[in-house]
Each structure stands twice: as structure tokens, then as C-alpha cells.
Scaffold this active site. Structure first.
Site, PDB file in Angstrom:
ATOM      1  N   GLU A  56      -5.323  -8.543  -0.216  1.00 57.58           N
ATOM      2  CA  GLU A  56      -6.069  -8.283   1.020  1.00 57.58           C
ATOM      3  C   GLU A  56      -7.532  -8.018   0.715  1.00 57.58           C
ATOM      4  OE1 GLU A  56      -4.634  -5.327   3.715  1.00 57.58           O
ATOM      5  OE2 GLU A  56      -2.526  -5.945   3.510  1.00 57.58           O
ATOM      6  N   GLU A  91       0.805  -1.229   0.000  1.00 56.87           N
ATOM      7  CA  GLU A  91       0.000   0.000   0.000  1.00 56.87           C
ATOM      8  C   GLU A  91       0.833   1.272   0.000  1.00 56.87           C
ATOM      9  OE1 GLU A  91      -2.663  -0.451   3.307  1.00 56.87           O
ATOM     10  OE2 GLU A  91      -3.846  -1.995   2.319  1.00 56.87           O
TER      11      GLU A  91
END
Length: 946
Positions: free
Chosen positions: A608, A489
Site C-alpha cells: 500500500e 496491518e
């Protein structure tokens, strides 16, 4: 002020703060599949009645109030204990935990299960929920807990009995008179800065079932570093225990006497029995779960300066204590985690990245462990063991994603990783490989993860190269079941939206890390490497900005907690149900990812996803099934994010209890596996239809929401686009453009045209009107290289009255009013004469909305004389016409002739025709060159139509 010598009796006893450090060894019992399973694991033999009678409440009121100290003892609230509430009502009760001492906590806990009018609450659930609600500074179970309430869940409730059920201690280790390894000491500890720990001399080992006296002395000024934040009290510890071992014990403390130089003796008649459960566990700061802290701050001076001075001057602490019961719980004996002949796999198969990624299927994240700030156990999960991953494999998972933080393990300024930490990561990797699973390791929560910006770029590029060179070299001989993910991320601070310049920086980070990996050679030349978008987001703007390197062994790394309001939004009032519209959102998401990458031969790994626990298990199960089914259809493997948290507050995404090796939510596990294996039916849909169904709103609300990437893409905004909305309302709807930058958060557009067909109205919104409104709202519009900078959503909303929208779709100018213009031009020495013939085969033309722009090679840039010689309109036959010359405006600027009409004159579809003659000459009436290569632009209602 000096304290007077006195006995502080039971009135102050309520203020004692008892802190018990105890791990939660059997948390899964709170989520048993059925009554029978839960009964098998519930504690037995000893029952304490907290309330008996009849108490009522309704509308989220409280039927029973239990005060700490007088109605219950915190020592009874051990992790193995269970509270049972006998009740009558349509809905089961909830327990409400309150602390007015700390932050006005009010935390609801729901029952583990109900049976025959009894609601059972796991104390381990209560511990977890209260800890999350307490926040910073929490150091022991039920710290500062003042009361427990039995509350109704919005319906009438009658409570007749409340009990605590706990297992009776079975003395199995010491005999009366034995000197035990249970000790007591007096201590102080600061709760700010470095949490300095200070203990007095003369720690005492307790004699079993015999009164023992602590006489602790302070001969070396051990409390000299105490500050105003310090806790002062007694610590009872079971020093026999090592990690994995446990004990259950009861002890009684009678009178505590504290002597301090310059102060009168403080006599505390505590007279309290403690019932404790310990499970020792190794954490980053040492051993935890093996002691009880009895904090005596509330007996000290209330003024901070006087309290600090008092602790500095303590010279002696005396108390009597009796250890009455003790049960030792040995650690589970574990053998070697790997056989002597185990070697890691080195095989690199001759398969494509797409073929390899298909094998990842459904994965599981080892969340909140190796990436935790402060160490593997610092976020509440135990040390990772092979038996945990064995259980994950047995459950059907194919992939283990292992988030790893590296920067806390650098040993110098050159980003050198501690070799011992590399070995630890390698061990966990092999937990997956020995189970024939795929293992994914990454850089996760390093500071550089939030440094995707120009200022930090050079530093991050250097760190990425250094770190990935080391990791890749360490694992260069490992086979293709080890996958590298370059960064988790990546973003700029807390900016999850970003912009095109930041997206490009992430592309540079990906390229640098990939290059470093490939340069190490060996199996890394063909190892699969996962590359993220900005923030690993699957948002349209980010995935279209992704630059996938020209490399045959890469995959795109995305995360998608979608729809967010259901899956990850933990705010009060957030969505708890998973419905048909949410399924449509997921369908659109996977279709977007597939069309952007997968169908072009670029594999994607959804590293995720999950849905947080909002006491909505049935909806989470449906979500897991549908998500997995959609992912499988589009050949995109998925990994559930499991952070080891099972509460109903915060991000509670755990499904597997790593201590008990059981699935807390086996229903979600089953849904994931069955969803992946189930064929999904995909129905063909008209690509021009953006919404079909029933959307309603009123009072300036929004009936339909369309999201960039899921419902429309920038490629839809082509010349001639019109968005049409079929609706029923007294007033026309409005279209709202929602951007993500100042000025364009809420840009309203009115319909260009309204039509009525039977009982349905149709509002038409032209692209030109949308662009004009957006451009006017965004001050620096021209600095962006896109038609709608930062656009995120489009809404169809009402204008103050009830609105129902049944369909929203794309249409184009050629499906709309389309004027036709024919032109003939003649040069007469110094004058140019033109004849324009205007008609329409698609809709009536309102001439006031028509604009004609003419240019040609040879047009002079000098000043012109321009005039309309003649103009008429034939409406339906040659014998009915209107002279409209006075309505014509014509002028030449910058070598372009522009013609417009003043009046709203209608030229009927098919039968209507307008003829006008325009002439122009230079203002000096000089010779006019012959015109060639003419260009004619026709605008209708601001839109270029030809």
C-alpha cells in the site's frame, strides 16, 4: 399541545428536506484531461440561471449567495448536472456548500476545469464532497443543505453569472394516460437502532402526465414502532428499475393533507416540482438509487414526545402528484464474465521468491470493497466486475491486491467461512488471473487485525489457523500467480507505534498462519506468502524486529505512505507540495528496506502507498513518478491504494472510477508506469554525513530533523560516537532526542565542545552526554534492553536566536581529543607505587575532564591509604613546568583506583606532558600481593576513550 388547523405555505417551504438517492454514473467527467474532453461529456440542452449581475469578494469571501428553495432547487442538482460560474479574477472561484441545519457544515468544492473565464463545477463532485462533510446520518444527496456560495480563492473576484446546465429529459417510455411503475407512498423510518421502516397502505402507481391522488390509510397501526428519531414523509420510487437501470423524471406535488387521530388536519401547500435522476444499484441492504424521499418532519410538532405521538396517530395521508416527464435508461447489457472453457491456472514455476516478486511490478488495490464492513458495496463502491479489472490490466498494472474481510462471513463459532463468500472471493481472484495478473488476497479488517496483544493472542492464533487452513485448502490447486498475505496491518488497537513485546506477538501470528498454509500441501507448499511487520510499517524499529521464517517462499509485506504529512495527513494545513527533501526521505526509506531485506535475499512487497487528493494534482503526479522510480531501482514492487474516493477531503486516494471504467487522474497512472520504467541515478554519499544543505530556525525551533531508520540507525550508536553540527549563530545549538514514551518526548543535550574554523562554528555532542540525558529523563531506563528506548528523531535546534545549520555528521573520539596514558607499577612489600604519564597527540587536554580508573588481579577489597606523592605538568619544554600535586584526587573503592583532577589545567597538544606518582597500601599496612592482569580505563568528558 394540539395543532391548530391551518395551511402551511411558502414560508415553511424552505424547511422541506428533499432526499434523492441517486448513484453517480459519470463522476469522471469532473476530472477530464482537457476542455475538449470535458465539453464532450457535459450535460446540455437545458440551462437554469441562478444569478446574473455583478458581485465581488476578496480574501476568501463570498461574492454570490444562493439559498436552497428560493434561489435553487435541490432537484436541479442531479449527478449529471454542472454549475457554470462566469468570473473575472486571477484565481478561479470555489463553491462553498453550507448547512447551518446540520453541524455548521462549510465545504469547499473546486472547479473541474476552467475555460474562457468560466469555471465549471461537477454536481457529482459536490455530492461526494458534501456527503463526506456531513458524516454520520447522511441518507440523501444534499441533505440539510441550506445555501451555496460562490467564493473567491484568496484573490479579488468578480462574478457576473451562475447557471446550472442539465440534460433535458427525453420522454421515451410511457404515453399520456399510461399507468406507470413510478409509485408514491407515505412512510416513517426510525434513524436509530434498527432503522425500522414502516409504510402505510394504499401505495399508488402514478398515471403518466395525469394528476394522481394518493389516499394512504393506516388501518393496522403500522407506525406503532416509531420513536423520536423517526423521519416521516412521502417516498416516490421507480419500481420498474432493477440494478444497472436508470431513469430521469419530473413530477409535481401540490397539496399534502395529513390526518391524525386527536389532532387537527395538517394541510401542506407544497406546490413543488422535482427533477430527479435515478440509477439503481444493489447494495447490502437491497436496492438503492431508485427513489426520492420527501421528509415532512419540519411540519410536525417540534417537541420529540409530541412528534412521536403525532406519527403514532396518523390515520390518513392525501396528496396530489403529477408525473410530467419520464426517460428510461436501460442497463448496459453484459455477457458472461468468463468463457465456457476457462479454468484457473495451476502452474507452479521453478523460480525463486525473489524472481517471482520482481514480476509484480506496479499493482493496484481494490480498496473499500471486499474488506468493507457490512458488505462489498457498503463503503460506496459498486460490485466488482471483470470489466473493471480488464481496464486495470489494460492500463499497465501487473498485480491486483484484493483486501478481504472474512469474519463477517463466519457461519459458526469455529470460524467456518460461508462457502458462497469463498466463491465470491474466488471470482474476483480470477478477474486478475484471466488477465494474466498476479492476485494477492489477505485477511483485512477482521477484528483480529487490531488484537496483537497478550490477552488476545491465544484466540487470534486459533482463528488465524482456522481461517488460513480453509482459504489455503480452497485455493491449494491454484498456480503461483495467486499470493497469500497473512494479515493486514496487525497492531494492538489504535496503537500504531507498539513496542518490542507487541512486535514479537506479530512474529508469532505470522509463524502460525504460515504453518497453517504450508500444512495444506499441494501448491501451497511453495506458494509465495507475504508476512507483515507490526502495522505493516516500514519504520526502522519495526522492520529490525521482524523475524523472517526460514522459508524460501516468503516475502515481507510493508505499507509506506511516506512522507506522511504529504501523502496521508488530511488535517488542515498539512503539506500539499512534494519537494526535494521529500525525495531524499523516499531515497532513504527504500535504501533502508533494501539493506534490511532485499540485499539479504528477502523479497519485499510494498502493498500500500498513495497520496491523498489535496487539490494538488501536479505534486501527486511528481510523487507517483518518483516513488515508482525509486521502488523499481531497489527491486521492490508497489501497489497504489485506491479507495474509490476522489474528493479533496478525507483520505481521497482514488484514481480509477469503477462505474465509468475511466481513470479520473490519468496523469497519476502515466507517472506510475513511466516512473517504474525509468532508470534512477543514485549518487554515492558519505555514510557519516547525516545532513548537508541549509537548515534554519529561530525562537527555539529546530533547524534539522533526523529520523530513526532514514537518517540514522541504532548501529550508529557505538562507543566514541560524536555528532557534529556546523552552524552560524550567536548561541550554540542544542541537540534534542525525541522518544515516544513519557519522559523522553523532548530530551535536550548541550554541546560538549565548540570549535571555530574560519567563519564556521562546530558544536560537538558526545554519545555519553546523550545517554546520560536520556537515562535521567526515563524513569525505568534500565528495564529496556536498548541504548535509546523508543527514540524516533534527533533534532538540531536553536536556543532562542537565529540559527543556520549547514552540515551534521558523525565523528568519533579518535577524531576528537584523545588523551594517552602510560603506566608503570611496582610492589614494595606493603606498598604499591605507580607512575602515570599523560599526553595528547589530538587536541589540548583539560585535565578536569580526565578520569583514570585502574584495577588488577590481586587488588585488595580492604580499606586503603592512597596518596599522590608528586605531580607536574610540562607545557612546551622541559624547563617550563608546573607542580600540580594539590589538584590530584585519588581513592580506592571496590578494588578500583580512581584518579581525577580538581582544576581546569590545560595539557597542550603534542608538547604537553603530565607526570604523577600515586602510591597506595592497605590501611593496616599489611603485605600487598603482587598485582597482575592490569586494566586501565581512560574517560574524557564522560566518554570512555581507551
Amino acid at each position: 399541545m394540539k395543532m391548530k388547523k391551518k395551511s402551511i405555505l411558502s414560508l415553511l417551504l424552505l424547511l422541506v428536506m428533499v432526499c434523492t438517492y441517486a448513484a453517480v454514473p459519470n463522476r469522471s467527467m469532473a476530472y477530464a484531461n482537457s476542455k475538449e474532453q470535458a465539453v464532450q461529456s457535459e450535460p446540455s440542452n437545458e440551462e437554469v440561471v441562478l444569478f446574473e449581475g455583478s458581485a465581488t469578494s476578496s480574501d476568501w469571501g463570498q461574492a454570490v449567495t444562493l439559498y436552497s428553495g428560493s434561489d435553487f432547487s435541490k432537484g436541479d442538482l442531479t449527478p449529471q448536472a454542472q454549475i457554470a460560474v462566469t468570473y473575472e479574477g486571477l484565481k478561479a472561484p470555489v463553491l462553498s456548500l453550507q448547512s447551518w441545519t446540520h453541524n455548521d457544515i462549510w465545504q469547499n468544492v473546486f472547479p473541474s476545469y476552467t475555460s474562457d473565464g468560466v469555471a465549471y463545477f461537477s454536481v457529482s463532485d459536490m455530492i461526494s464532497a458534501y456527503e463526506m462533510a456531513y458524516g454520520e446520518g447522511y441518507s440523501s444527496h444534499f441533505q440539510d443543505l441550506d445555501a451555496i456560495y460562490v467564493s473567491d480563492a484568496g484573490a479579488d473576484l468578480v462574478v457576473t453569472k451562475v447557471t446550472i446546465t442539465r440534460k433535458t429529459i427525453e420522454s421515451n417510455y410511457y404515453n399520456q394516460g399510461d399507468i406507470t411503475k413510478v409509485t408514491i407512498k407515505a412512510f416513517a423510518q426510525n434513524t436509530t437502532n434498527d432503522w425500522t421502516w414502516m409504510s402505510m397502505d394504499n401505495m399508488v402507481n402514478l398515471v403518466y402526465q395525469t394528476n394522481t391522488v394518493l389516499n394512504a390509510t393506516n388501518t393496522s397501526n403500522v407506525f406503532s414502532k416509531v420513536n423520536s428519531s423517526a423521519n416521516f414523509g412521502l417516498q416516490v420510487s421507480d419500481d420498474k428499475l432493477i440494478a444497472g437501470e436508470g431513469s430521469r423524471l419530473k413530477f409535481h406535488i401540490g397539496t399534502v393533507i395529513v390526518k391524525a387521530e386527536g389532532y387537527d388536519d395538517l394541510v401542506i401547500d407544497l406546490n413543488k416540482e422535482y427533477n430527479e435522476s435515478y440509477l439503481a444499484e444493489t447494495v447490502s441492504w437491497g436496492l438503492t438509487g431508485n427513489n426520492t424521499m420527501i421528509i415532512l418532519n419540519n411540519y410536525l410538532p417540534t417537541d420529540e414526545a409530541e412528534k412521536t405521538d403525532y406519527i403514532h396517530n396518523i390515520t390518513e395521508v392525501i396528496c396530489d402528484i403529477t408525473l410530467t416527464d419520464y426517460e428510461f435508461i436501460p442497463a448496459e447489457v453484459e455477457g458472461p464474465e468468463f468463457p465456457d472453457d476457462y479454468t484457473y491456472p495451476t502452474t507452479m514455476r521453478d523460480i525463486s521468491a525473489m524472481e517471482l516478486v520482481k514480476e509484480l511490478k506496479v499493482g493496484w488495490n481494490l480498496g473499500n470493497s471486499l474488506e468493507a464492513n457490512g458488505g462489498e458495496t457498503n463503503w460506496g463502491n459498486p460490485v466488482t466486475k471483470r470489466k473493471m479489472i480488464d481496464a486495470i490490466k489494460s492500463a499497465g498494472f501487473s498485480t491486483l491486491r484484493i483486501p478481504v474481510r472474512w469474519d463477517e462471513h463466519y457461519i459458526d463459532d469455529n470460524y467456518t467461512i460461508d462457502p458462497e463468500y469463498l466463491k465470491r472471493v474466488e471470482t474476483v481472484v480470477n478477474y486478475a488471473l484471466i488477465n494474466d495478473m498476479y492476485a494477492i488476497i489477505n485477511i483485512h479488517h477482521n477484528q483480529l487485525q487490531t488484537q496483537a496483544n497478550e490477552k488476545s493472542k491465544e484466540k487470534v492464533l486459533a482463528e488465524l489457523e482456522a481461517v488460513w487452513t480453509q482459504i489455503a485448502n480452497y485455493f491449494k490447486d491454484y498456480g503461483d500467480k495467486l499470493i497469500f498475505e497473512v494479515l493486514n496491518e496487525p497492531r494492538n488497537g489504535d496503537d500504531w507505534v507498539g513496542n518490542t513485546s507487541l512486535y514479537e506477538i506479530v512474529n508469532e501470528y505470522n509463524a502460525k498462519a504460515l504453518s497453517a498454509i504450508r500444512k495444506t500441501g499441494g501448491n501451497n507448499e511453495k506458494r509465495l506468502v507475504m508476512l507483515p511487520t507490526y502495522a505493516a510499517s516500514a519504520d526502522y524499529s519495526k522492520i529490525i524486529a521482524m523475524k523472517v521464517p526460514d522459508d524460501e517462499h516468503v516475502a515481507v509485506s510493508l505499507h509506506a505512505y511516506t512522507p506522511y504529512d504529504f501523502a496521508l495527513n488530511t488535517a488542515a494545513g498539512s503539506q500539499t507540495t512534494f519537494g526535494e527533501n521529500d525525495k531524499k526521505i523516499l531515497d532513504k526509506l527504500f535504501k533502508l528496506i533494501y539493506e534490511t531485506f532485499v540485499e539479504k535475499g528477502i523479497p519485499v512487497v510494498l502493498g500500500e502507498f498513495a497520496a491523498t487528493n489535496k487539490d494538488n494534482l501536479e505534486d501527486r503526479v511528481e510523487y507517483a513518478y518518483y516513488y515508482a522510480q525509486a521502488a523499481a531501482h531497489y527491486e521492490i514492487p508497489i501497489c497504489w491504494w485506491d479507495n474509490g474516493v476522489f474528493d479533496t477531503i478525507g483520505e481521497s486516494l482514488g484514481i480509477f472510477n469503477r462505474r465509468t471504467l475511466t481513470f479520473v487522474y490519468p496523469e497519476i497512472l502515466q507517472a506510475l508506469m513511466e516512473g517504474w520504467s525509468s532508470e534512477k541515478e543514485i549518487t554515492d554519499q558519505d555514510p557519516d554525513v547525516l545532513f548537508s544543505g541549509t537548515g534554519t530556525s529561530s525562537n527555539w525551533g529546530q533547524a534539522v530533523a533526523l529520523q530513526l531508520g532514514l537518517d540514522f540507525v541504532f548501529e550508529d550508536f557505538i562507543e566514541g560516537l560524536i555528532i557534529a553540527a556546523e552552524y552560524q549563530s550567536q548561541n550554540p545549538p542544542e541537540l534534542i532526542l525525541q522518544g515516544q514514551t513519557e519522559g523522553v518526548y523532548w530530551v535536550k543535550v548541550n554541546p560538549n565542545k565548540i570549535e571555530t574554523k574560519d567563519t564556521t562554528n562546530i558544536a560537538y555532542f558526545t554519545l555519553s552526554d546523550m545517554v546520560e540525558a536520556y537515562k535521567n529523563a526515563l524513569a525505568d531506563y534500565d528495564s529496556y534492553d536498548t541504548i535509546f528506548p523508543t527514540l524516533a528523531s534527533i533534532y538540531i535546534g536553536d536556543t532562542g536566536v537565529d540559527l543556520t545549520v549547514t552540515k551534521v555528521y558523525k565523528t568519533y573520539i579518535n577524531n576528537f581529543t584523545l588523551p594517552s596514558v602510560e603506566l608503570s607499577t611496582n610492589n614494595y612489600y606493603n606498598t604499591v607505587s605507580q607512575t602515570y604519564t599523560i599526553s595528547s597527540e589530538q587536541g589540548d587536554i583539560d585535565l578536569s575532564k580526565l578520569k583514570i580508573v585502574y584495577s588488577a588481579k590481586g587488588m585488595s577489597t580492604a580499606k586503603h591509604n592512597v596518596w599522590c606523592c608528586y605531580a607536574d605538568l610540562i607545557e612546551d619544554n622541559p624547563f617550563r613546568y608546573s607542580q600540580i600535586t594539590d589538584s590530584i584526587n585519588c581513592h580506592i573503592d571496590n578494588a578500583k583506583l580512581t584518579i581525577t583532577f580538581d582544576d581546569s589545567i590545560i595539557c597542550p597538544e603534542n608538547t604537553g606532558k603530565v607526570t604523577l606518582i600515586i602510591q597506595f597500601a592497605k590501611s593496616d599496612w599489611s603485605y600487598y600481593d603482587t598485582l597482575s592482569d592490569p586494566s586501565l580505563e581512560i574517560y574524557y568528558n564522560g566518554t570512555l576513550v581507551k
